[in-house]
Design an enzyme around this catalytic site. Sequence first.
Site, short mmCIF file in Angstrom:
data_model
loop_
_atom_site.label_atom_id
_atom_site.label_comp_id
_atom_site.label_asym_id
_atom_site.label_seq_id
_atom_site.Cartn_x
_atom_site.Cartn_y
_atom_site.Cartn_z
N ASP A 66 0.83 -1.21 0.00
CA ASP A 66 0.00 0.00 0.00
C ASP A 66 0.86 1.25 0.00
OD1 ASP A 66 -2.92 -0.37 -0.12
OD2 ASP A 66 -2.53 -1.81 1.47
N GLU A 74 -5.35 4.39 -0.88
CA GLU A 74 -4.17 3.59 -0.49
C GLU A 74 -3.56 4.16 0.79
OE1 GLU A 74 -4.16 0.98 -1.86
OE2 GLU A 74 -4.75 1.19 -3.95
N TYR A 81 -3.39 -0.01 8.76
CA TYR A 81 -2.35 -0.91 9.29
C TYR A 81 -1.69 -0.29 10.52
CZ TYR A 81 -2.90 -2.82 4.58
OH TYR A 81 -3.43 -3.32 3.42
N GLU A 90 -2.63 -5.28 -7.59
CA GLU A 90 -3.89 -5.10 -6.85
C GLU A 90 -4.81 -6.30 -6.97
OE1 GLU A 90 -5.19 -1.56 -5.68
OE2 GLU A 90 -4.46 -0.38 -7.36
N GLU A 130 -10.30 -2.14 -3.13
CA GLU A 130 -9.49 -2.75 -4.20
C GLU A 130 -10.33 -3.10 -5.42
OE1 GLU A 130 -6.60 -2.24 -3.92
OE2 GLU A 130 -6.18 -2.25 -1.78
N HIS A 150 -10.40 -0.18 -7.54
CA HIS A 150 -9.09 0.08 -8.14
C HIS A 150 -8.84 -0.84 -9.33
CE1 HIS A 150 -7.84 1.48 -3.84
NE2 HIS A 150 -8.82 2.19 -4.36
FE LIG Z 1 -5.63 -0.57 -4.26
FE LIG Z 2 -4.70 -0.76 -0.95
#
Ligand SMILES: [Fe+2]
Ligand SMILES: [Fe+2]
Length: 369
Positions: free
Chosen positions: A113, A143, A150, A210, A244, A247
Amino acid sequence: MFVLMSTAGVPCAHADEERQEDAAMQLKRTRLFNAEGDRDWGKRRIIGGNTTNMIELNNIKYEWAYKLYRAMMNNFWIPEEIPLADDARQYDLLSDDERRSYNKVLSFLIFMDSLLTHNLPNINEYITAPEVNLCLTVHAFQEAVHSQSYGYVLDSVVNPATRDQIYNEWRNDDHLLRRNQFITDLFEEFIENPTDRNLMKTIVANYILEGVYFYAGFGFFFVLGRQGKMLGTVSEIKFIQRDELTHLAIFRNLYHEIIRENPGIVTPDMEEEFVEMMRTAVQHEIAWGQYVTQGKIVGLTDALIDAYIKYLANLRLQSLNLPILYPEIKEHPMPWMDSFAAINSHKTDFFEQRVTNYTKAGNLNWDDL
Ligand SMILES: [Fe+2]
Ligand SMILES: [Fe+2]
């Protein structure tokens, strides 16, 4: 004025028609604004267009880009609104193998990411359609939100020493470093030599990253979640995966639209190269997934990882109109996963109320994007 340049630096007025089959066109960065640009959406092009660079959302050519932009905005979420106190308690109760996998999967997701947040602007500055620029900007923003999630997970679930170890894992684990280097090299190739063909390669690399690289990690978390473990982290991953999907749609559309506008830009040789890139990525992802789990995670055998990644690779290749690599894999080896991964799919999803507030649109329909 924006012009395509040949590799020799000679301007090409009608780049499509005059291009040599084997010659790549150098792309130029868009200017912040261009007073000589065309406002006429009919003349707009994804690459090599003469854009004013002004964002006019009532003057759109690429409807899919605007729809994706709206879908991404409707998907807005805040990582810290998912409670992780139960995960912090459960983390110590996981088996050593589960904890090891949890840490290693997170270390890889963190790396990727981070890479995406930094790399998307490198692509965006060569795109001459403002509605697509807008889309890629929100993509990069999302992202960054994934990186935020995280950070929050590591702060909430593990102790500071383990957190540092996970953040630094990409430098200490050769396996991780090798595969990160493979995808990064593909991105660097475009940064160093921004030709139209290297752009197509970087688009495919992004699509692979991705669409395949994240998924052994996602799969691991969904397998844990199905057993009622680490459900807060699993909810974070569900929101990441929902992003995602948009994306993937952006990059699939970019790929097809650029080919439509620039016939011949992707040669048969390049298609073969793209399929080989996928083959390498699949090998990396399977080896990584099996290395991380070491066959010791209930519900995620080596054979399942192998079949799952190959199944995904087939799907991704198909959506780029490329030949599939694994005809023997005909169906999802873990069919429960798609419905499990959907937001609000089980009552332990802590985020349910908030999501209803954020998301005005219904479920995303892949075919509409
Ligand atoms: Fe992504
Ligand atoms: Fe991501």
